[in-house]
Design a protein around this motif. Structure first.
Motif, PDB file in Angstrom:
ATOM      1  N   CYS A  54      -8.917   6.192   7.240  1.00 10.46           N
ATOM      2  CA  CYS A  54      -9.276   8.145   6.562  1.00 10.46           C
ATOM      3  C   CYS A  54      -8.185   8.352   6.527  1.00 10.46           C
ATOM      4  CB  CYS A  54      -9.722   8.219   8.177  1.00 10.46           C
ATOM      5  SG  CYS A  54     -11.782   7.987   8.014  1.00 10.46           S
ATOM      6  N   GLY A  55      -8.692   9.502   4.626  1.00  9.50           N
ATOM      7  CA  GLY A  55      -6.775  10.363   4.351  1.00  9.50           C
ATOM      8  C   GLY A  55      -7.385  11.412   5.301  1.00  9.50           C
ATOM      9  N   LEU A  56      -7.291  12.534   5.067  1.00 10.13           N
ATOM     10  CA  LEU A  56      -7.212  14.422   5.690  1.00 10.13           C
ATOM     11  C   LEU A  56      -6.302  14.953   4.274  1.00 10.13           C
ATOM     12  CD1 LEU A  56      -8.174  16.273   6.914  1.00 10.13           C
ATOM     13  CD2 LEU A  56      -5.665  17.028   7.935  1.00 10.13           C
ATOM     14  N   LEU A  57      -7.789  15.399   3.976  1.00  9.08           N
ATOM     15  CA  LEU A  57      -7.377  16.178   2.543  1.00  9.08           C
ATOM     16  C   LEU A  57      -6.487  17.246   2.906  1.00  9.08           C
ATOM     17  CD1 LEU A  57     -10.717  16.734   0.282  1.00  9.08           C
ATOM     18  CD2 LEU A  57      -8.445  15.749  -0.766  1.00  9.08           C
ATOM     19  N   SER A  58      -5.354  17.843   2.365  1.00  9.70           N
ATOM     20  CA  SER A  58      -4.696  18.966   2.397  1.00  9.70           C
ATOM     21  C   SER A  58      -3.613  19.676   1.235  1.00  9.70           C
ATOM     22  CB  SER A  58      -3.393  18.507   3.119  1.00  9.70           C
ATOM     23  OG  SER A  58      -2.202  19.604   3.568  1.00  9.70           O
ATOM     24  N   GLY A  59      -4.531  20.697   0.645  1.00 11.00           N
ATOM     25  CA  GLY A  59      -4.113  21.279  -0.324  1.00 11.00           C
ATOM     26  C   GLY A  59      -4.428  20.088  -2.057  1.00 11.00           C
ATOM     27  N   CYS A  60      -3.343  19.929  -2.422  1.00 13.48           N
ATOM     28  CA  CYS A  60      -3.601  19.473  -3.611  1.00 13.48           C
ATOM     29  C   CYS A  60      -3.487  17.742  -3.488  1.00 13.48           C
ATOM     30  CB  CYS A  60      -3.057  19.519  -4.624  1.00 13.48           C
ATOM     31  SG  CYS A  60      -3.301  20.962  -5.906  1.00 13.48           S
ATOM     32  N   SER A  61      -3.825  17.131  -2.464  1.00 12.04           N
ATOM     33  CA  SER A  61      -2.676  15.810  -2.317  1.00 12.04           C
ATOM     34  C   SER A  61      -3.450  15.439  -0.528  1.00 12.04           C
ATOM     35  CB  SER A  61      -1.136  16.176  -1.964  1.00 12.04           C
ATOM     36  OG  SER A  61      -1.121  16.227  -0.230  1.00 12.04           O
ATOM     37  N   VAL A  62      -3.418  14.136  -0.555  1.00 14.88           N
ATOM     38  CA  VAL A  62      -4.116  13.801   0.645  1.00 14.88           C
ATOM     39  C   VAL A  62      -2.873  13.253   2.164  1.00 14.88           C
ATOM     40  CG1 VAL A  62      -5.348  11.313   1.543  1.00 14.88           C
ATOM     41  CG2 VAL A  62      -6.066  13.181  -0.253  1.00 14.88           C
ATOM     42  N   LEU A  63      -3.382  12.854   2.995  1.00 22.29           N
ATOM     43  CA  LEU A  63      -2.184  12.912   3.479  1.00 22.29           C
ATOM     44  C   LEU A  63      -2.626  11.286   5.118  1.00 22.29           C
ATOM     45  CD1 LEU A  63      -1.245  16.088   5.376  1.00 22.29           C
ATOM     46  CD2 LEU A  63       0.405  14.595   3.972  1.00 22.29           C
ATOM     47  N   VAL A  64      -2.154  10.530   4.596  1.00 25.59           N
ATOM     48  CA  VAL A  64      -2.668   9.201   5.722  1.00 25.59           C
ATOM     49  C   VAL A  64      -1.835   8.507   6.670  1.00 25.59           C
ATOM     50  CG1 VAL A  64      -3.662   7.238   5.482  1.00 25.59           C
ATOM     51  CG2 VAL A  64      -3.610   8.523   3.285  1.00 25.59           C
ATOM     52  N   ALA A  65      -2.124   8.478   7.427  1.00 29.72           N
ATOM     53  CA  ALA A  65      -1.812   7.911   9.216  1.00 29.72           C
ATOM     54  C   ALA A  65      -2.441   6.286   8.966  1.00 29.72           C
ATOM     55  CB  ALA A  65      -1.638   8.779  10.070  1.00 29.72           C
ATOM     56  N   VAL A  66      -0.704   5.956   9.445  1.00 28.91           N
ATOM     57  CA  VAL A  66      -1.097   4.629   9.499  1.00 28.91           C
ATOM     58  C   VAL A  66       0.229   3.679  10.720  1.00 28.91           C
ATOM     59  CG1 VAL A  66      -2.196   4.552   6.727  1.00 28.91           C
ATOM     60  CG2 VAL A  66       0.612   3.482   7.079  1.00 28.91           C
ATOM     61  N   GLU A  67      -0.929   2.500  10.243  1.00 27.56           N
ATOM     62  CA  GLU A  67       1.082   1.548  11.772  1.00 27.56           C
ATOM     63  C   GLU A  67       1.973   1.029  10.936  1.00 27.56           C
ATOM     64  OE1 GLU A  67       0.189   1.343  14.646  1.00 27.56           O
ATOM     65  OE2 GLU A  67      -2.031   2.525  14.624  1.00 27.56           O
ATOM     66  N   THR A  68       2.525   0.555  10.806  1.00 25.98           N
ATOM     67  CA  THR A  68       4.280   0.336   9.991  1.00 25.98           C
ATOM     68  C   THR A  68       3.398  -0.998   9.293  1.00 25.98           C
ATOM     69  OG1 THR A  68       5.105   0.514  12.389  1.00 25.98           O
ATOM     70  CG2 THR A  68       6.314  -1.236  10.471  1.00 25.98           C
ATOM     71  N   GLU A  69       2.647  -1.882   9.918  1.00 26.82           N
ATOM     72  CA  GLU A  69       2.064  -3.725   9.257  1.00 26.82           C
ATOM     73  C   GLU A  69       1.452  -2.031   7.768  1.00 26.82           C
ATOM     74  OE1 GLU A  69      -1.256  -6.332   8.542  1.00 26.82           O
ATOM     75  OE2 GLU A  69      -0.938  -5.814   9.909  1.00 26.82           O
ATOM     76  N   HIS A  70       0.705  -1.613   7.874  1.00 25.63           N
ATOM     77  CA  HIS A  70      -0.179  -0.718   6.993  1.00 25.63           C
ATOM     78  C   HIS A  70       1.179   0.309   5.786  1.00 25.63           C
ATOM     79  CE1 HIS A  70      -3.430  -0.903   9.239  1.00 25.63           C
ATOM     80  NE2 HIS A  70      -3.563  -1.604   8.358  1.00 25.63           N
ATOM     81  N   ALA A  71       2.543   0.910   6.539  1.00 22.64           N
ATOM     82  CA  ALA A  71       2.937   2.041   6.007  1.00 22.64           C
ATOM     83  C   ALA A  71       3.873   0.326   4.755  1.00 22.64           C
ATOM     84  CB  ALA A  71       3.700   2.361   6.437  1.00 22.64           C
ATOM     85  N   ASP A  72       3.604  -1.120   5.646  1.00 20.82           N
ATOM     86  CA  ASP A  72       4.841  -1.683   4.267  1.00 20.82           C
ATOM     87  C   ASP A  72       4.220  -1.756   2.605  1.00 20.82           C
ATOM     88  OD1 ASP A  72       7.102  -2.164   6.265  1.00 20.82           O
ATOM     89  OD2 ASP A  72       6.035  -3.827   7.120  1.00 20.82           O
ATOM     90  N   LEU A  73       2.679  -1.960   3.617  1.00 19.99           N
ATOM     91  CA  LEU A  73       2.094  -2.471   2.081  1.00 19.99           C
ATOM     92  C   LEU A  73       1.571  -1.356   0.810  1.00 19.99           C
ATOM     93  CD1 LEU A  73      -1.585  -4.476   4.103  1.00 19.99           C
ATOM     94  CD2 LEU A  73       0.676  -5.083   2.446  1.00 19.99           C
ATOM     95  N   PHE A  74       0.854  -0.160   2.024  1.00 19.89           N
ATOM     96  CA  PHE A  74       1.797   0.991   1.015  1.00 19.89           C
ATOM     97  C   PHE A  74       2.578   1.126  -0.654  1.00 19.89           C
ATOM     98  CE2 PHE A  74      -1.787   3.402   3.529  1.00 19.89           C
ATOM     99  CZ  PHE A  74      -2.541   4.209   2.293  1.00 19.89           C
ATOM    100  N   SER A  75       3.552   0.868   0.859  1.00 15.36           N
ATOM    101  CA  SER A  75       4.958   1.167   0.103  1.00 15.36           C
ATOM    102  C   SER A  75       5.709  -0.451  -0.788  1.00 15.36           C
ATOM    103  CB  SER A  75       6.485   0.363   1.105  1.00 15.36           C
ATOM    104  OG  SER A  75       6.910   1.539   1.851  1.00 15.36           O
ATOM    105  N   HIS A  76       4.621  -1.288  -0.496  1.00 13.78           N
ATOM    106  CA  HIS A  76       4.870  -2.443  -1.925  1.00 13.78           C
ATOM    107  C   HIS A  76       4.012  -2.177  -2.692  1.00 13.78           C
ATOM    108  CE1 HIS A  76       6.850  -5.369   1.672  1.00 13.78           C
ATOM    109  NE2 HIS A  76       7.698  -4.468   1.473  1.00 13.78           N
TER     110      HIS A  76
END
Length: 235
Positions: A36-58
């Motif tokens: 899930c992501g959280l609406l925050s003004g004009c963006s969305v914040l997402v908290a993920v585990e290390t594995e998902h962080a790598d996928l977001f970056s790649h």
């Protein structure tokens, strides 16, 4: 224009892991974990585990946010990115500040209320992403987006993108004067990019999601005229 790869082996790395594959891996992972992501003004914040962080970056979605948390990685998604993951890839759920889930229609109207150009910018963003190009902000170059064939760590961006909405004076005014066109083309040339203008056409439909089908995207590249390259061969 041929891709300008960054360093030896970059092209091979891109061919081994095409962007379509990386995005599919992110999509599958987010669906499995019900992220899930959280609406925050004009963006969305997402908290993920290390594995998902790598996928977001790649796969080049969002920007990492530095925090003191060791077990969680936070990413900040722009509205176009978040809506693409939510609506088109259907792999991200988004909740509002009241912690209640938002459906696609509610998100669409919320983002339109926060950013008047959101519909046309989203159509431009999704236009590139569906072609497996990476899209980043182009503010530092005086344009709306810059587009890469693959991850920015492997290849230089090829296009500086301006998004124009037909009938919208606020966007079309940027290229209405010849001096604006000339300056923009010179700037793009100085950073080895081709100016790509996306004209977004829309009809009067305003009902979501039918309104998405009413948009069409027309691409036009604009380059400087070179006398040497266009002179007739006189013998």
């Amino acid at each position: 224009m041929e891709p300008r790869w960054k360093g030896k082996g970059s092209e091979a790395k891109a061919l081994a892991d095409p962007m379509s594959k990386l995005v599919a891996q992110l999509q599958s992972s987010l669906i499995q974990t019900n992220t899930c992501g959280l609406l925050s003004g004009c963006s969305v914040l997402v908290a993920v585990e290390t594995e998902h962080a790598d996928l977001f970056s790649h796969s080049c979605f969002g920007q990492p946010i530095l925090t003191a948390e060791k077990d969680k990685h936070w990413f900040q998604l722009g509205m176009e990115e978040a809506f693409y993951l939510c609506h088109f890839l259907k792999c991200l759920k988004i909740v509002g500040e009241d912690n209640c889930p938002k459906d696609d229609g509610e998100l669409w109207h919320y983002m339109k209320s926060r950013k008047a150009t959101f519909p046309t910018f989203y159509m431009a963003y999704s236009h590139f992403r569906k072609k497996n190009w990476v899209v980043r902000s182009g503010l530092q170059y005086g344009v709306d987006f810059i587009a890469y064939r693959h991850h920015p760590s492997l290849v230089h961006s090829e296009y500086a993108v301006l998004v124009l909405s037909e009938g919208d004076d606020d966007t079309n005014g940027r290229l209405r004067l010849w001096s604006d066109v000339h300056c923009t083309i010179r700037l793009c040339g100085s950073v080895a990019k081709t100016l790509l203008v996306l004209s977004i056409k829309k009809n009067q439909c305003s009902v979501f999601p039918l309104c998405l089908e009413s948009y069409t995207v027309v691409e036009r590249t604009i380059t400087r005229w070179s006398p040497k390259q266009n002179r007739e061969d006189c013998q």
